[in-house]
Scaffold this motif. Sequence first.
Motif: not given
Lengths: 142, 184
Positions: A64, B52-53, A60, B56, B46-50, A56-57
Amino acid sequence: MKKRRSLIVDKSGEIGDTMYPVIIRALVYLLFFSAILYFVYKSATGALVYEQAYAKEIGLMLDKARPGTTFSIDFEKALEVAEKNDALVERIVEINSELGYVKIRLANEGGYEFRFFNNYKIENEIDEENKRLIIRVVEELA
Amino acid sequence: MKNLDLFEDKKGDEKIMSLWEIFVLMMVGVGIVVGVLVYYSASIDVRETEINLLYEKIALCLNEDGYLADDYFELGNKNEEEVLNIFEKCNLNPNVIFDTSDFYFEARLYDENGIVGEPIVGGSTLHQTNCQILEDTGAKGKEFAKCLKIREPIKFEINGESKNGVLEIRTASNQRGSRISTGQ
């Protein structure tokens, strides 16, 4: 006249009558809880946790990233867990840019897969000497 | 006949551990093992982060310093070829967005009269419905995708006329990752 007996006097008996069951029981409890603690420790430091965390790290990070980016990730723990599980170093990280997934395998069986939506060509290598994972976001896929 | 009292003739050896004690110990052990397995195999969310990415990424390619991207109106979703434009423009991987059904995005442009042009949509439309339900009801569905909706002011040009509008971008993700079975 009845003889008065003190608490201490005349308390003779075989030591095995009372002590052995207590000792054996204590040993059983000790063994039981040691086994439980060992299991919890193995679970907390095992492949199950680290595979997911690393996948996952990395996923993500790739979401980005922009072309030209190079990541250097501390991979010491992953290599340590993989070594403990006799996993092949070259199979630990698999990144497929076209299908957009990253797979982490820290044991011979199973692993963890995570998808990333960025559409760039990715290159990766493990620097075993410095225990780091190097990921390069190279260019846009056609 | 000899009358037996409840407490008479009840002789027995002192056992090291009774069956009941072993049973309790086993239950404690099973409880701890199950608890640990459930805890450590649980998914890291980690869906919240995804979302947002993803937002963006789409916002950066449609909103160029406060101005709408020149080719916005060519990015509609009338056919597959046009759908692919948004993926090319924003460097999104269509294999992931379409095949996994884990993601959804949508961009709409509004002016004072309502929506302008066609909305740009990609991914699983099931999440569109679910996100709308969550937004309308304020409910929190554990199994539903995580959703994000952001509206930002934007300047754009249409038919030679400069206008002020609002760009609304929605993103959703329901990716939880997956364990690979043996042999894969």
